[in-house]
Design a protein around this motif. Structure first.
Motif, PDB file in Angstrom:
ATOM      1  N   VAL A  23       0.858  -1.189   0.000  1.00 33.31           N
ATOM      2  CA  VAL A  23       0.000   0.000   0.000  1.00 33.31           C
ATOM      3  C   VAL A  23       0.888   1.231   0.000  1.00 33.31           C
ATOM      4  CG1 VAL A  23      -1.705   1.306   1.339  1.00 33.31           C
ATOM      5  CG2 VAL A  23      -1.874  -1.173   1.192  1.00 33.31           C
ATOM      6  N   ASN A  24       0.580   2.169  -0.853  1.00 32.48           N
ATOM      7  CA  ASN A  24       1.336   3.417  -0.935  1.00 32.48           C
ATOM      8  C   ASN A  24       1.132   4.219   0.349  1.00 32.48           C
ATOM      9  OD1 ASN A  24       2.338   5.973  -1.506  1.00 32.48           O
ATOM     10  ND2 ASN A  24       1.592   5.952  -3.611  1.00 32.48           N
ATOM     11  N   PRO A  25       2.202   4.528   1.097  1.00 32.53           N
ATOM     12  CA  PRO A  25       2.053   5.263   2.350  1.00 32.53           C
ATOM     13  C   PRO A  25       1.609   6.710   2.169  1.00 32.53           C
ATOM     14  CG  PRO A  25       4.361   4.859   1.883  1.00 32.53           C
ATOM     15  CD  PRO A  25       3.573   4.119   0.856  1.00 32.53           C
ATOM     16  N   ALA A  26       1.553   7.192   0.951  1.00 34.98           N
ATOM     17  CA  ALA A  26       1.085   8.564   0.701  1.00 34.98           C
ATOM     18  C   ALA A  26      -0.440   8.645   0.640  1.00 34.98           C
ATOM     19  CB  ALA A  26       1.676   9.089  -0.607  1.00 34.98           C
ATOM     20  N   LEU A  27      -1.128   7.511   0.663  1.00 35.58           N
ATOM     21  CA  LEU A  27      -2.591   7.493   0.564  1.00 35.58           C
ATOM     22  C   LEU A  27      -3.245   7.797   1.902  1.00 35.58           C
ATOM     23  CD1 LEU A  27      -3.067   4.281  -1.608  1.00 35.58           C
ATOM     24  CD2 LEU A  27      -3.208   6.663  -2.358  1.00 35.58           C
ATOM     25  N   GLY A  28      -2.973   8.948   2.437  1.00 40.21           N
ATOM     26  CA  GLY A  28      -3.509   9.313   3.739  1.00 40.21           C
ATOM     27  C   GLY A  28      -5.005   9.507   3.724  1.00 40.21           C
ATOM     28  N   ILE A  29      -5.626   9.284   4.852  1.00 38.21           N
ATOM     29  CA  ILE A  29      -7.064   9.456   5.006  1.00 38.21           C
ATOM     30  C   ILE A  29      -7.329  10.747   5.769  1.00 38.21           C
ATOM     31  CG2 ILE A  29      -9.142   8.460   6.034  1.00 38.21           C
ATOM     32  CD1 ILE A  29      -7.561   5.703   5.561  1.00 38.21           C
ATOM     33  N   ILE A  30      -6.646  10.927   6.870  1.00 39.55           N
ATOM     34  CA  ILE A  30      -6.765  12.154   7.655  1.00 39.55           C
ATOM     35  C   ILE A  30      -5.637  13.108   7.278  1.00 39.55           C
ATOM     36  CG2 ILE A  30      -6.717  13.121   9.982  1.00 39.55           C
ATOM     37  CD1 ILE A  30      -7.906  10.383  10.896  1.00 39.55           C
ATOM     38  N   ALA A  37       1.727  10.154   4.692  1.00 39.37           N
ATOM     39  CA  ALA A  37       0.428  10.488   5.285  1.00 39.37           C
ATOM     40  C   ALA A  37      -0.268   9.282   5.911  1.00 39.37           C
ATOM     41  CB  ALA A  37      -0.473  11.138   4.239  1.00 39.37           C
ATOM     42  N   LEU A  38      -0.286   8.150   5.237  1.00 34.14           N
ATOM     43  CA  LEU A  38      -0.951   6.964   5.790  1.00 34.14           C
ATOM     44  C   LEU A  38      -0.210   6.428   7.019  1.00 34.14           C
ATOM     45  CD1 LEU A  38      -3.332   5.053   5.525  1.00 34.14           C
ATOM     46  CD2 LEU A  38      -1.988   3.689   3.915  1.00 34.14           C
ATOM     47  N   LEU A  39       1.099   6.590   7.039  1.00 36.25           N
ATOM     48  CA  LEU A  39       1.864   6.181   8.211  1.00 36.25           C
ATOM     49  C   LEU A  39       1.446   7.006   9.423  1.00 36.25           C
ATOM     50  CD1 LEU A  39       5.463   5.880   6.712  1.00 36.25           C
ATOM     51  CD2 LEU A  39       3.580   4.234   6.649  1.00 36.25           C
ATOM     52  N   PHE A  40       1.260   8.301   9.214  1.00 37.05           N
ATOM     53  CA  PHE A  40       0.805   9.171  10.299  1.00 37.05           C
ATOM     54  C   PHE A  40      -0.584   8.754  10.773  1.00 37.05           C
ATOM     55  CE2 PHE A  40       3.406  12.714   8.093  1.00 37.05           C
ATOM     56  CZ  PHE A  40       4.586  12.209   8.606  1.00 37.05           C
TER      57      PHE A  40
END
Length: 122
Positions: A23-30, A37-40
């Motif tokens: 999964v691309n960690p840049a695909l943030g939700i918040i 972003a997704l890691l955060f």
């Protein structure tokens, strides 16, 4: 210092969960607009109840960095944090996954278009 270190460790766990599922960690939700972003987002699920309390409890220890790393590692193992992160990602992305789990090719309308084979130029 313990808070930063523990935060870094939990971000590393989130990165491992994303990598495990490709999964691309840049695909943030918040969080948005960052390659992590997704890691955060994932780490924020564990920082208030796990990371922050451990960092404050570390202040009473003679070697706060060693103690906090050991305690976080114990919680990661005991509480299955990485497994829970992966499960959360699967739950979030489930509506966007194909409904079949074999090698059939599916177009953007969800229609089956045959089977993947070596003769298809793959």
């Amino acid at each position: 210092m313990a808070l930063n270190m523990l935060g870094g460790i939990i971000y590393g766990c989130a990165a491992s969960a994303c990598a495990a599922l490709s999964v691309n960690p840049a695909l943030g939700i918040i969080h948005r607009g960052d390659a992590r972003a997704l890691l955060f987002d994932l780490a924020d699920q564990y920082k208030p109840k796990l990371v922050i309390p451990l960092a404050f409890r570390a202040l009473d220890q003679t070697d706060p960095m060693t103690w906090s790393r050991r305690e976080l590692r114990r919680h990661l193992h005991k509480d299955l944090i990485l497994t829970k992160m992966i499960s959360l990602l699967m739950e979030l992305f489930q509506p966007f996954l194909p409904k079949i789990n074999d090698d059939r090719l599916i177009n953007d309308r969800g229609e089956v278009k045959g089977h993947l084979s070596w003769g298809d130029g793959v």
